[in-house]
Design a protein around this motif. Sequence first.
Motif, short mmCIF file in Angstrom:
data_model
loop_
_atom_site.label_atom_id
_atom_site.label_comp_id
_atom_site.label_asym_id
_atom_site.label_seq_id
_atom_site.Cartn_x
_atom_site.Cartn_y
_atom_site.Cartn_z
N ILE A 114 0.82 -1.21 0.00
CA ILE A 114 0.00 0.00 0.00
C ILE A 114 0.85 1.26 0.00
N LEU A 115 1.95 1.25 0.72
CA LEU A 115 2.79 2.44 0.87
C LEU A 115 3.98 2.46 -0.09
N PHE A 116 4.05 1.52 -1.02
CA PHE A 116 5.21 1.49 -1.92
C PHE A 116 5.25 2.77 -2.75
N ASP A 117 6.41 3.39 -2.79
CA ASP A 117 6.58 4.68 -3.48
C ASP A 117 6.62 4.46 -5.00
N THR A 118 5.77 5.19 -5.73
CA THR A 118 5.75 5.06 -7.18
C THR A 118 6.53 6.18 -7.86
N ARG A 133 8.34 -9.05 -2.54
CA ARG A 133 7.18 -9.91 -2.37
C ARG A 133 6.01 -9.10 -1.82
N PHE A 134 4.89 -9.18 -2.51
CA PHE A 134 3.66 -8.55 -2.04
C PHE A 134 2.84 -9.58 -1.28
N ASN A 135 2.53 -9.28 -0.04
CA ASN A 135 1.75 -10.20 0.79
C ASN A 135 0.27 -9.94 0.56
N ILE A 136 -0.38 -10.87 -0.12
CA ILE A 136 -1.78 -10.70 -0.47
C ILE A 136 -2.44 -12.08 -0.55
N SER A 137 -3.53 -12.24 0.14
CA SER A 137 -4.23 -13.53 0.16
C SER A 137 -5.64 -13.43 -0.36
N ALA A 138 -5.92 -12.39 -1.13
CA ALA A 138 -7.27 -12.16 -1.65
C ALA A 138 -7.17 -11.66 -3.09
N ALA A 139 -8.11 -12.09 -3.92
CA ALA A 139 -8.06 -11.76 -5.34
C ALA A 139 -9.19 -10.84 -5.78
N SER A 140 -9.94 -10.29 -4.85
CA SER A 140 -11.01 -9.35 -5.18
C SER A 140 -11.16 -8.35 -4.04
N HIS A 148 -8.14 -9.16 4.79
CA HIS A 148 -7.12 -8.19 5.21
C HIS A 148 -7.69 -6.99 5.97
N GLY A 149 -9.00 -6.92 6.09
CA GLY A 149 -9.61 -5.85 6.86
C GLY A 149 -9.34 -4.47 6.31
N SER A 150 -9.28 -4.34 4.99
CA SER A 150 -8.90 -3.08 4.36
C SER A 150 -9.62 -2.89 3.03
N GLY A 151 -9.83 -1.64 2.66
CA GLY A 151 -10.42 -1.32 1.37
C GLY A 151 -9.39 -0.90 0.35
N ASP A 152 -8.13 -1.31 0.52
CA ASP A 152 -7.03 -0.85 -0.33
C ASP A 152 -6.66 -1.82 -1.44
N PHE A 153 -7.56 -2.70 -1.81
CA PHE A 153 -7.24 -3.70 -2.83
C PHE A 153 -6.78 -3.05 -4.14
N ALA A 154 -7.50 -2.04 -4.60
CA ALA A 154 -7.15 -1.39 -5.87
C ALA A 154 -5.78 -0.74 -5.77
N THR A 155 -5.45 -0.18 -4.63
CA THR A 155 -4.14 0.46 -4.43
C THR A 155 -3.03 -0.57 -4.53
N VAL A 156 -3.24 -1.73 -3.93
CA VAL A 156 -2.23 -2.79 -3.98
C VAL A 156 -1.97 -3.21 -5.43
N LEU A 157 -3.03 -3.40 -6.20
CA LEU A 157 -2.86 -3.80 -7.60
C LEU A 157 -2.12 -2.73 -8.39
N LYS A 159 0.14 -0.71 -7.23
CA LYS A 159 1.56 -0.76 -6.86
C LYS A 159 2.25 -1.96 -7.49
N VAL A 160 1.58 -3.10 -7.54
CA VAL A 160 2.18 -4.28 -8.19
C VAL A 160 2.43 -3.98 -9.66
N ARG A 161 1.44 -3.41 -10.33
CA ARG A 161 1.61 -3.09 -11.76
C ARG A 161 2.74 -2.09 -11.98
N PHE A 162 2.88 -1.14 -11.08
CA PHE A 162 3.98 -0.17 -11.19
C PHE A 162 5.32 -0.90 -11.12
N CYS A 163 5.49 -1.77 -10.15
CA CYS A 163 6.76 -2.46 -9.97
C CYS A 163 7.08 -3.37 -11.15
#
Length: 355
Positions: A114-118, A133-140, A148-157, A159-163
Amino acid sequence: MDGHKLHWHLDRVTAWLNGYRIAPLHIDVGLSKGCTIRCSYCFGAMQGNLYGRGVGIHFPREPLLRYVREAGEAGVRSMAFIGEAEPLMNPHACEAIACAKNAGVDVALGTNGILFDTGAAGEAALEQLSWLRFNISAASDDAYRRIHGSGDFATVLEKVRFCVGVKRRNRLPVTIGLQMVLTPETIDQALPLASLGKELGVDYLVIKQCSDSVDSRLGVFDRLDEYAGFAERLEAAERMGADGYQVIVKWRKVTNGGRRNYDSCLGVPFLLYSSGDGKLYPCGAFFDGSRDEFCMGDLTRHSFRAILDSPAYWEVVERIKGIDVHRECYSNCRTHAVNEFLWTLRHPPEHVNFI
Protein backbone atom coordinates in the motif's frame (compact mmCIF):
# COMPACT_ATOMS: atom_id res chain seq x y z
CA MET A 1 11.12 -21.82 -1.35
CA ASP A 2 10.05 -24.92 0.55
CA GLY A 3 13.39 -25.70 2.14
CA HIS A 4 16.72 -24.01 2.89
CA LYS A 5 19.89 -23.03 1.04
CA LEU A 6 22.64 -24.00 3.48
CA HIS A 7 24.10 -26.33 0.84
CA TRP A 8 25.42 -23.22 -0.90
CA HIS A 9 27.10 -21.94 2.27
CA LEU A 10 29.08 -24.97 3.33
CA ASP A 11 32.01 -22.80 4.42
CA ARG A 12 29.85 -21.33 7.18
CA VAL A 13 28.27 -24.71 7.99
CA THR A 14 31.69 -26.34 8.31
CA ALA A 15 32.90 -23.56 10.60
CA TRP A 16 29.83 -24.08 12.81
CA LEU A 17 30.36 -27.84 12.91
CA ASN A 18 33.96 -27.21 13.99
CA GLY A 19 32.80 -25.08 16.91
CA TYR A 20 33.60 -21.61 15.58
CA ARG A 21 31.44 -18.60 16.42
CA ILE A 22 30.04 -17.61 13.05
CA ALA A 23 28.24 -14.56 11.71
CA PRO A 24 24.66 -15.21 10.59
CA LEU A 25 24.04 -15.82 6.91
CA HIS A 26 20.66 -14.07 6.92
CA ILE A 27 18.63 -11.70 9.08
CA ASP A 28 14.91 -10.97 8.90
CA VAL A 29 14.71 -7.28 9.71
CA GLY A 30 11.64 -5.61 11.17
CA LEU A 31 11.45 -1.90 10.45
CA SER A 32 8.29 -0.82 12.25
CA LYS A 33 5.73 -1.85 14.86
CA GLY A 34 2.68 -0.75 12.88
CA CYS A 35 0.67 -1.83 9.88
CA THR A 36 -1.88 -0.34 7.50
CA ILE A 37 -4.05 -3.47 7.38
CA ARG A 38 -5.23 -6.15 9.82
CA CYS A 39 -4.93 -9.62 8.27
CA SER A 40 -7.12 -12.31 9.80
CA TYR A 41 -4.13 -14.65 10.18
CA CYS A 42 -1.53 -12.06 11.24
CA PHE A 43 1.26 -13.70 13.21
CA GLY A 44 2.52 -10.19 13.94
CA ALA A 45 -0.42 -9.87 16.31
CA MET A 46 1.53 -12.18 18.62
CA GLN A 47 4.77 -10.24 18.12
CA GLY A 48 3.71 -6.80 19.27
CA ASN A 49 2.37 -5.49 15.95
CA LEU A 50 0.35 -2.42 16.93
CA TYR A 51 -1.39 -1.88 13.56
CA GLY A 52 -2.53 1.74 13.25
CA ARG A 53 -1.34 2.53 16.77
CA GLY A 54 2.20 1.70 15.65
CA VAL A 55 2.54 4.73 13.38
CA GLY A 56 5.81 6.41 14.34
CA ILE A 57 7.22 3.40 16.20
CA HIS A 58 10.03 2.26 13.97
CA PHE A 59 13.74 1.52 13.80
CA PRO A 60 15.50 4.96 13.97
CA ARG A 61 17.51 6.06 10.94
CA GLU A 62 21.08 6.29 12.23
CA PRO A 63 21.11 2.99 14.16
CA LEU A 64 19.37 1.28 11.24
CA LEU A 65 21.94 2.43 8.69
CA ARG A 66 24.79 1.53 11.05
CA TYR A 67 23.21 -1.91 11.52
CA VAL A 68 23.01 -2.80 7.85
CA ARG A 69 26.54 -1.50 7.16
CA GLU A 70 28.00 -3.52 10.03
CA ALA A 71 26.04 -6.59 8.96
CA GLY A 72 27.84 -6.48 5.64
CA GLU A 73 31.19 -6.02 7.32
CA ALA A 74 30.51 -8.97 9.65
CA GLY A 75 29.74 -11.34 6.77
CA VAL A 76 25.94 -11.34 6.74
CA ARG A 77 25.01 -12.27 3.18
CA SER A 78 21.35 -11.26 3.03
CA MET A 79 18.73 -9.23 4.88
CA ALA A 80 14.98 -9.31 4.25
CA PHE A 81 12.94 -6.33 5.39
CA ILE A 82 9.82 -8.25 6.33
CA GLY A 83 9.54 -8.10 10.11
CA GLU A 84 6.47 -8.36 12.28
CA ALA A 85 4.65 -5.38 10.78
CA GLU A 86 4.68 -3.27 7.60
CA PRO A 87 8.28 -2.25 6.82
CA LEU A 88 7.30 0.67 4.59
CA MET A 89 5.80 2.45 7.59
CA ASN A 90 9.44 3.25 8.35
CA PRO A 91 10.34 6.43 6.40
CA HIS A 92 13.95 5.24 6.10
CA ALA A 93 13.19 1.91 4.43
CA CYS A 94 14.36 2.83 0.94
CA GLU A 95 17.54 4.44 2.27
CA ALA A 96 18.28 1.31 4.32
CA ILE A 97 17.82 -0.87 1.23
CA ALA A 98 20.42 1.14 -0.68
CA CYS A 99 22.78 1.25 2.30
CA ALA A 100 22.63 -2.52 2.81
CA LYS A 101 23.21 -3.18 -0.87
CA ASN A 102 26.21 -0.87 -0.88
CA ALA A 103 27.56 -2.81 2.12
CA GLY A 104 27.58 -5.99 0.06
CA VAL A 105 24.37 -7.47 1.47
CA ASP A 106 21.67 -8.95 -0.77
CA VAL A 107 18.40 -7.23 0.17
CA ALA A 108 14.74 -8.21 -0.14
CA LEU A 109 11.44 -6.61 0.83
CA GLY A 110 8.13 -8.15 1.87
CA THR A 111 5.25 -5.66 1.99
CA ASN A 112 1.50 -5.36 1.69
CA GLY A 113 2.33 -2.81 -1.01
CA ILE A 114 0.00 0.00 0.00
CA LEU A 115 2.79 2.44 0.87
CA PHE A 116 5.21 1.49 -1.92
CA ASP A 117 6.58 4.68 -3.48
CA THR A 118 5.75 5.06 -7.18
CA GLY A 119 8.28 7.84 -7.64
CA ALA A 120 12.06 7.98 -7.83
CA ALA A 121 12.57 6.35 -4.42
CA GLY A 122 10.53 3.31 -5.40
CA GLU A 123 12.33 2.94 -8.71
CA ALA A 124 15.70 3.19 -6.94
CA ALA A 125 14.64 0.51 -4.47
CA LEU A 126 13.69 -1.84 -7.29
CA GLU A 127 17.18 -1.43 -8.72
CA GLN A 128 18.71 -2.54 -5.40
CA LEU A 129 16.41 -5.40 -4.38
CA SER A 130 17.06 -9.06 -5.10
CA TRP A 131 13.38 -9.81 -4.66
CA LEU A 132 10.17 -8.04 -3.77
CA ARG A 133 7.18 -9.91 -2.37
CA PHE A 134 3.66 -8.55 -2.04
CA ASN A 135 1.75 -10.20 0.79
CA ILE A 136 -1.78 -10.70 -0.47
CA SER A 137 -4.23 -13.53 0.16
CA ALA A 138 -7.27 -12.16 -1.65
CA ALA A 139 -8.06 -11.76 -5.34
CA SER A 140 -11.01 -9.35 -5.18
CA ASP A 141 -12.04 -6.24 -3.30
CA ASP A 142 -14.66 -8.10 -1.24
CA ALA A 143 -12.24 -10.86 -0.31
CA TYR A 144 -9.53 -8.33 0.53
CA ARG A 145 -11.87 -6.57 2.94
CA ARG A 146 -12.80 -9.91 4.52
CA ILE A 147 -9.28 -11.31 4.83
CA HIS A 148 -7.12 -8.19 5.21
CA GLY A 149 -9.61 -5.85 6.86
CA SER A 150 -8.90 -3.08 4.36
CA GLY A 151 -10.42 -1.32 1.37
CA ASP A 152 -7.03 -0.85 -0.33
CA PHE A 153 -7.24 -3.70 -2.83
CA ALA A 154 -7.15 -1.39 -5.87
CA THR A 155 -4.14 0.46 -4.43
CA VAL A 156 -2.23 -2.79 -3.98
CA LEU A 157 -2.86 -3.80 -7.60
CA GLU A 158 -1.71 -0.37 -8.77
CA LYS A 159 1.56 -0.76 -6.86
CA VAL A 160 2.18 -4.28 -8.19
CA ARG A 161 1.61 -3.09 -11.76
CA PHE A 162 3.98 -0.17 -11.19
CA CYS A 163 6.76 -2.46 -9.97
CA VAL A 164 6.30 -4.96 -12.79
CA GLY A 165 6.32 -2.08 -15.29
CA VAL A 166 9.55 -0.62 -13.92
CA LYS A 167 11.19 -4.03 -13.90
CA ARG A 168 10.31 -4.67 -17.54
CA ARG A 169 11.07 -1.17 -18.75
CA ASN A 170 14.49 -1.04 -17.08
CA ARG A 171 15.22 -4.77 -17.51
CA LEU A 172 15.91 -5.17 -13.81
CA PRO A 173 16.90 -8.55 -12.33
CA VAL A 174 14.61 -8.16 -9.30
CA THR A 175 12.19 -11.07 -8.79
CA ILE A 176 8.64 -9.90 -8.05
CA GLY A 177 6.09 -12.20 -6.48
CA LEU A 178 2.86 -12.51 -4.53
CA GLN A 179 2.52 -14.48 -1.30
CA MET A 180 -0.69 -16.05 -0.12
CA VAL A 181 -1.08 -17.39 3.43
CA LEU A 182 -3.19 -20.54 3.33
CA THR A 183 -5.91 -20.99 5.95
CA PRO A 184 -9.35 -22.61 5.84
CA GLU A 185 -10.72 -19.09 5.34
CA THR A 186 -8.44 -18.23 2.39
CA ILE A 187 -8.41 -21.49 0.40
CA ASP A 188 -11.21 -20.18 -1.84
CA GLN A 189 -8.74 -17.53 -3.09
CA ALA A 190 -6.02 -19.93 -4.30
CA LEU A 191 -7.27 -20.29 -7.89
CA PRO A 192 -8.35 -16.65 -8.30
CA LEU A 193 -4.96 -15.49 -6.97
CA ALA A 194 -3.12 -17.79 -9.34
CA SER A 195 -5.05 -16.20 -12.19
CA LEU A 196 -4.49 -12.69 -10.85
CA GLY A 197 -0.74 -13.21 -10.55
CA LYS A 198 -0.55 -14.23 -14.20
CA GLU A 199 -2.60 -11.19 -15.20
CA LEU A 200 -0.38 -8.82 -13.20
CA GLY A 201 2.77 -10.21 -14.80
CA VAL A 202 4.61 -11.13 -11.60
CA ASP A 203 7.19 -13.90 -11.57
CA TYR A 204 5.39 -16.13 -9.11
CA LEU A 205 2.65 -16.72 -6.58
CA VAL A 206 3.74 -18.69 -3.53
CA ILE A 207 1.11 -20.34 -1.34
CA LYS A 208 2.50 -20.91 2.14
CA GLN A 209 1.41 -22.40 5.42
CA CYS A 210 -0.02 -20.31 8.23
CA SER A 211 2.28 -20.35 11.24
CA ASP A 212 0.41 -20.53 14.53
CA SER A 213 1.22 -21.25 18.15
CA VAL A 214 0.60 -24.79 19.37
CA ASP A 215 -2.21 -23.49 21.57
CA SER A 216 -3.84 -22.20 18.36
CA ARG A 217 -3.99 -18.51 19.23
CA LEU A 218 -4.78 -17.75 15.59
CA GLY A 219 -7.28 -20.58 15.40
CA VAL A 220 -5.31 -22.40 12.70
CA PHE A 221 -3.13 -24.99 14.48
CA ASP A 222 -6.21 -26.88 15.67
CA ARG A 223 -7.44 -27.08 12.05
CA LEU A 224 -4.27 -28.27 10.30
CA ASP A 225 -5.92 -31.64 9.63
CA GLU A 226 -8.18 -29.82 7.15
CA TYR A 227 -5.25 -28.97 4.87
CA ALA A 228 -5.23 -32.42 3.29
CA GLY A 229 -8.57 -31.54 1.73
CA PHE A 230 -7.05 -28.55 -0.09
CA ALA A 231 -4.74 -30.63 -2.31
CA GLU A 232 -6.93 -30.73 -5.41
CA ARG A 233 -7.38 -26.96 -5.54
CA LEU A 234 -3.70 -26.32 -4.81
CA GLU A 235 -2.62 -28.70 -7.57
CA ALA A 236 -4.98 -26.91 -9.96
CA ALA A 237 -3.42 -23.59 -8.95
CA GLU A 238 0.07 -24.96 -9.66
CA ARG A 239 -1.01 -25.96 -13.16
CA MET A 240 -1.84 -22.34 -13.94
CA GLY A 241 1.82 -21.46 -14.06
CA ALA A 242 3.15 -20.89 -17.59
CA ASP A 243 5.48 -18.73 -19.69
CA GLY A 244 7.87 -17.83 -16.89
CA TYR A 245 5.13 -17.47 -14.27
CA GLN A 246 5.16 -20.02 -11.44
CA VAL A 247 2.62 -21.01 -8.82
CA ILE A 248 4.56 -22.55 -5.93
CA VAL A 249 2.89 -24.43 -3.09
CA LYS A 250 5.03 -25.01 0.01
CA TRP A 251 3.86 -28.59 0.21
CA ARG A 252 6.26 -29.75 2.95
CA LYS A 253 5.01 -27.17 5.42
CA VAL A 254 1.40 -27.23 4.25
CA THR A 255 1.13 -30.98 4.81
CA ASN A 256 3.33 -31.69 7.87
CA GLY A 257 0.65 -30.89 10.44
CA GLY A 258 3.01 -28.56 12.28
CA ARG A 259 5.14 -31.48 13.47
CA ARG A 260 8.92 -31.37 13.91
CA ASN A 261 11.44 -34.20 13.51
CA TYR A 262 14.13 -32.43 15.58
CA ASP A 263 14.25 -31.73 19.29
CA SER A 264 16.30 -28.55 19.53
CA CYS A 265 16.65 -25.24 17.70
CA LEU A 266 20.17 -25.20 16.25
CA GLY A 267 19.70 -22.68 13.46
CA VAL A 268 20.07 -19.46 15.44
CA PRO A 269 23.73 -18.77 14.48
CA PHE A 270 22.70 -18.85 10.81
CA LEU A 271 19.37 -17.02 10.87
CA LEU A 272 18.53 -14.06 13.13
CA TYR A 273 15.60 -11.71 13.57
CA SER A 274 15.48 -8.05 14.54
CA SER A 275 12.27 -6.34 15.60
CA GLY A 276 10.71 -3.14 14.34
CA ASP A 277 11.99 -1.20 17.35
CA GLY A 278 15.58 -2.35 16.87
CA LYS A 279 16.08 -5.31 19.19
CA LEU A 280 17.88 -8.46 18.10
CA TYR A 281 16.43 -11.91 18.81
CA PRO A 282 16.99 -15.57 17.93
CA CYS A 283 13.32 -15.86 16.96
CA GLY A 284 10.49 -13.51 16.05
CA ALA A 285 8.27 -15.14 18.66
CA PHE A 286 9.99 -12.98 21.30
CA PHE A 287 9.31 -9.62 19.62
CA ASP A 288 6.55 -8.79 22.09
CA GLY A 289 9.19 -8.39 24.82
CA SER A 290 7.68 -10.97 27.14
CA ARG A 291 10.89 -13.05 27.25
CA ASP A 292 13.71 -10.58 27.95
CA GLU A 293 16.15 -13.43 28.51
CA PHE A 294 16.09 -14.06 24.75
CA CYS A 295 16.91 -10.50 23.69
CA MET A 296 20.44 -10.50 22.24
CA GLY A 297 20.85 -6.75 22.31
CA ASP A 298 19.39 -3.37 21.46
CA LEU A 299 20.62 -2.16 18.06
CA THR A 300 19.48 1.38 18.78
CA ARG A 301 22.00 1.54 21.63
CA HIS A 302 24.78 -0.82 20.60
CA SER A 303 26.45 -1.72 17.33
CA PHE A 304 25.72 -5.01 15.63
CA ARG A 305 29.40 -5.92 15.80
CA ALA A 306 29.51 -5.32 19.56
CA ILE A 307 26.38 -7.45 20.09
CA LEU A 308 27.68 -10.25 17.87
CA ASP A 309 30.95 -10.35 19.84
CA SER A 310 29.31 -10.14 23.27
CA PRO A 311 29.02 -13.07 25.73
CA ALA A 312 25.30 -12.26 26.08
CA TYR A 313 24.71 -13.02 22.38
CA TRP A 314 26.24 -16.49 22.61
CA GLU A 315 24.52 -17.17 25.90
CA VAL A 316 21.19 -16.70 24.12
CA VAL A 317 22.34 -19.00 21.31
CA GLU A 318 22.90 -21.69 23.94
CA ARG A 319 19.77 -20.84 25.93
CA ILE A 320 17.49 -21.27 22.94
CA LYS A 321 18.63 -24.89 22.62
CA GLY A 322 16.88 -25.62 25.91
CA ILE A 323 13.43 -24.67 24.62
CA ASP A 324 11.01 -27.55 24.04
CA VAL A 325 10.40 -27.01 20.32
CA HIS A 326 7.37 -29.31 20.36
CA ARG A 327 5.52 -27.42 23.10
CA GLU A 328 6.81 -23.84 23.08
CA CYS A 329 7.61 -23.00 19.46
CA TYR A 330 5.07 -21.97 16.86
CA SER A 331 4.44 -24.29 13.94
CA ASN A 332 6.59 -24.15 10.80
CA CYS A 333 8.76 -21.26 11.93
CA ARG A 334 11.16 -19.54 9.56
CA THR A 335 14.08 -21.57 10.95
CA HIS A 336 12.26 -24.90 10.54
CA ALA A 337 14.00 -26.23 7.41
CA VAL A 338 17.40 -25.03 8.61
CA ASN A 339 16.85 -26.87 11.89
CA GLU A 340 15.93 -30.08 10.06
CA PHE A 341 19.21 -29.99 8.14
CA LEU A 342 21.43 -29.06 11.09
CA TRP A 343 19.80 -31.66 13.36
CA THR A 344 20.64 -34.34 10.80
CA LEU A 345 24.25 -33.19 10.67
CA ARG A 346 24.52 -33.31 14.45
CA HIS A 347 22.71 -36.68 14.64
CA PRO A 348 23.88 -38.74 11.65
CA PRO A 349 22.34 -42.16 10.96
CA GLU A 350 24.26 -45.42 11.21
CA HIS A 351 26.57 -46.55 8.40
CA VAL A 352 27.00 -43.12 6.82
CA ASN A 353 29.71 -44.43 4.52
CA PHE A 354 27.14 -46.51 2.62
CA ILE A 355 25.94 -43.61 0.52
